[in-house]
Enzyme design. Structure first.
Site, short mmCIF file in Angstrom:
data_model
loop_
_atom_site.label_atom_id
_atom_site.label_comp_id
_atom_site.label_asym_id
_atom_site.label_seq_id
_atom_site.Cartn_x
_atom_site.Cartn_y
_atom_site.Cartn_z
N ASN A 11 0.39 -1.03 -0.27
CA ASN A 11 0.29 -0.04 0.38
C ASN A 11 0.87 1.24 -0.11
O ASN A 11 1.13 1.36 1.13
CB ASN A 11 -1.02 -0.55 0.86
CG ASN A 11 -1.74 1.04 1.54
OD1 ASN A 11 -1.46 2.13 0.77
ND2 ASN A 11 -2.62 1.28 2.33
N TRP A 12 1.13 1.89 -0.67
CA TRP A 12 1.84 3.38 -1.41
C TRP A 12 1.66 4.06 -0.58
O TRP A 12 1.92 5.44 -1.03
CB TRP A 12 1.93 3.28 -3.06
CG TRP A 12 3.06 2.18 -3.39
CD1 TRP A 12 3.00 0.95 -3.04
CD2 TRP A 12 3.64 1.69 -4.36
NE1 TRP A 12 4.46 0.26 -3.61
CE2 TRP A 12 4.04 0.62 -5.02
CE3 TRP A 12 3.56 2.78 -6.25
CZ2 TRP A 12 4.89 0.00 -6.08
CZ3 TRP A 12 3.96 2.31 -6.82
CH2 TRP A 12 5.00 1.06 -7.37
N LYS A 13 0.39 4.49 -0.22
CA LYS A 13 -0.03 5.90 0.36
C LYS A 13 0.18 6.11 -1.04
O LYS A 13 -0.39 6.58 -1.99
CB LYS A 13 0.34 5.87 2.08
CG LYS A 13 0.03 4.58 2.90
CD LYS A 13 0.16 4.82 4.01
CE LYS A 13 -0.21 3.74 4.53
NZ LYS A 13 0.22 3.94 6.24
N HIS A 97 -9.58 1.69 4.91
CA HIS A 97 -8.56 1.93 5.64
C HIS A 97 -8.49 2.44 7.28
O HIS A 97 -9.54 3.24 6.69
CB HIS A 97 -7.19 1.89 4.73
CG HIS A 97 -5.76 1.86 5.50
ND1 HIS A 97 -4.99 2.54 6.02
CD2 HIS A 97 -4.59 1.25 5.35
CE1 HIS A 97 -3.84 2.56 6.49
NE2 HIS A 97 -3.69 1.12 6.09
N GLU A 99 -6.68 5.09 7.85
CA GLU A 99 -6.54 6.51 7.82
C GLU A 99 -7.54 6.99 6.40
O GLU A 99 -8.16 8.05 7.14
CB GLU A 99 -5.24 6.37 6.48
CG GLU A 99 -3.41 6.13 7.37
CD GLU A 99 -2.89 5.24 6.72
OE1 GLU A 99 -2.98 5.56 5.97
OE2 GLU A 99 -1.97 4.75 7.20
N GLU A 168 -5.41 -5.07 10.62
CA GLU A 168 -4.08 -3.28 11.15
C GLU A 168 -4.33 -2.96 12.58
O GLU A 168 -5.57 -1.58 12.37
CB GLU A 168 -4.55 -2.78 9.83
CG GLU A 168 -3.70 -3.22 8.44
CD GLU A 168 -3.27 -2.09 7.51
OE1 GLU A 168 -2.25 -2.38 7.08
OE2 GLU A 168 -4.16 -1.07 7.04
N GLY A 174 3.22 2.41 10.97
CA GLY A 174 3.24 3.23 11.06
C GLY A 174 4.19 3.97 11.72
O GLY A 174 5.28 4.44 12.01
N SER A 214 3.40 -1.83 10.22
CA SER A 214 5.44 -2.81 10.70
C SER A 214 5.73 -3.56 9.86
O SER A 214 6.67 -3.75 10.65
CB SER A 214 5.67 -1.71 11.75
OG SER A 214 5.18 -0.54 12.22
N GLY A 235 2.93 -0.81 3.94
CA GLY A 235 3.18 0.66 4.09
C GLY A 235 4.98 0.97 3.80
O GLY A 235 4.92 0.90 2.35
N GLY A 236 4.95 1.41 4.77
CA GLY A 236 6.69 1.80 4.31
C GLY A 236 7.45 0.60 3.61
O GLY A 236 8.05 1.27 2.91
P1 13P Z 1 3.44 0.21 7.76
O1 13P Z 1 3.93 -0.56 6.93
O2 13P Z 1 4.06 1.24 7.06
O3 13P Z 1 3.28 0.73 9.38
O4 13P Z 1 1.55 0.79 7.10
C1 13P Z 1 0.78 -0.23 7.19
C2 13P Z 1 -0.76 0.24 6.00
O5 13P Z 1 -0.82 0.72 7.07
C3 13P Z 1 -0.51 -0.65 5.02
O6 13P Z 1 -2.26 -0.47 4.65
#
Ligand code: 13P
Length: 262
Positions: A11-13, A97, A99, A168, A174, A214, A235-236
């Site tokens: 997930n590149w956000k 998600h 967010e 999640e 993050g 993470s 994510g990251g």
């Molecule tokens: P991180 O891997 O950066 O913690 O993000 C997880 C995430 O929100 C994937 O959708």
């Protein structure tokens, strides 16, 4: 017991320009050598979908979006429909998600509308659930997760529309603070019990539940080794080819029993 194929999605956000997206996919392709033991999904922002779809067309990787609107078309300024995503060869869509729930006010009811529209358009939805740190500390994790699942998936038929779930925990997103494999497994096992209450046992056994929060090359193997952790939503670590490839390889190695593609 059902064998569930592992799935790793990036997930590149809100990251990567079109040229950066193309460059990243190029590196991932070279790193993975078209690994087929694991389902690999890349979820760039809307602006990167066309370029990424084209770049993965000659591989087994698939493309997903991070959001969509539930209506087919119309006066919804700034929104994107499921059909528009299909038009760009998207196969998956992330829904609900944390967010989006936190910053854009998405409720389970909104997620449910989007989910039904996604299924109708033949997209594979990845529905995200998870608790805040406060909820965990108050021992409400299971209540929160159960109510998110039951409300987000309400009204689906008995096969639950081929949905995927992602657990999640918000406190792990993050933050560099991952749920331990035991903590994650406990919730994944609970999620499967919730699904068993909503669908037939075969369906509940075959639904894949990804862990997100993470996930890194250093913790992926142990997480993937848990019986109910069927992959990751990254994510990251998905923004860099090397770490993403290593996470996919960690999943593949569990299947093949040997190091892959290095
Ligand atoms: P991180 O891997 O950066 O913690 O993000 C997880 C995430 O929100 C994937 O959708």
């Amino acid at each position: 017991m059902k064998i569930r194929k592992k799935i790793v999605a990036g997930n590149w956000k809100m990251n990567k320009s079109v040229s950066e997206a193309s460059e990243l996919v190029g590196h991932i392709k070279r790193g993975l050598h078209d690994c087929r033991e694991v389902d690999v999904v890349l979820c760039p922002p809307f602006t990167g979908l066309a370029a990424v779809s084209e770049a993965v067309a000659d591989t087994s990787m698939k493309v997903g979006a991070q959001n969509m609107h539930w209506e087919k078309d119309g006066a919804y300024t700034g929104e994107i429909s499921a059909a528009m995503l299909r038009d760009l060869y998207c196969r998956y869509v992330i829904l609900g998600h944390s967010e989006r729930r936190t910053y854009f006010g998405e409720t389970d009811q909104v997620v449910n509308r989007k989910l039904k529209a996604a299924i109708e358009a033949n997209l594979i939805p990845i529905v995200c659930v998870g608790e805040t740190l406060e909820q965990r500390d108050e021992d409400k994790t299971k209540d929160v997760v159960q109510s998110q699942i039951e409300n987000s998936l309400v009204g689906l038929d008995k096969n639950l529309g081929g949905v995927l779930l992602a657990y999640e925990p918000i406190w792990a997103i993050g933050t560099g603070r991952t749920a331990t494999p035991d903590q994650a497994q406990e919730v994944h096992d609970f999620i499967r019990k919730v699904l068993t209450g909503m669908a037939d046992k075969d369906t509940a056994d075959s639904i894949r539940i990804q862990y997100g929060g993470s996930v890194k090359p250093g913790n992926a193997r142990e997480l993937f080794g848990q019986p109910d952790i069927d992959g990751a939503l990254v994510g990251g670590a998905a923004l860099e080819a090397r770490s993403f490839v290593e996470i996919v390889q960690a999943a593949a190695e569990l299947v093949t029993g040997q190091p892959t593609g290095r």
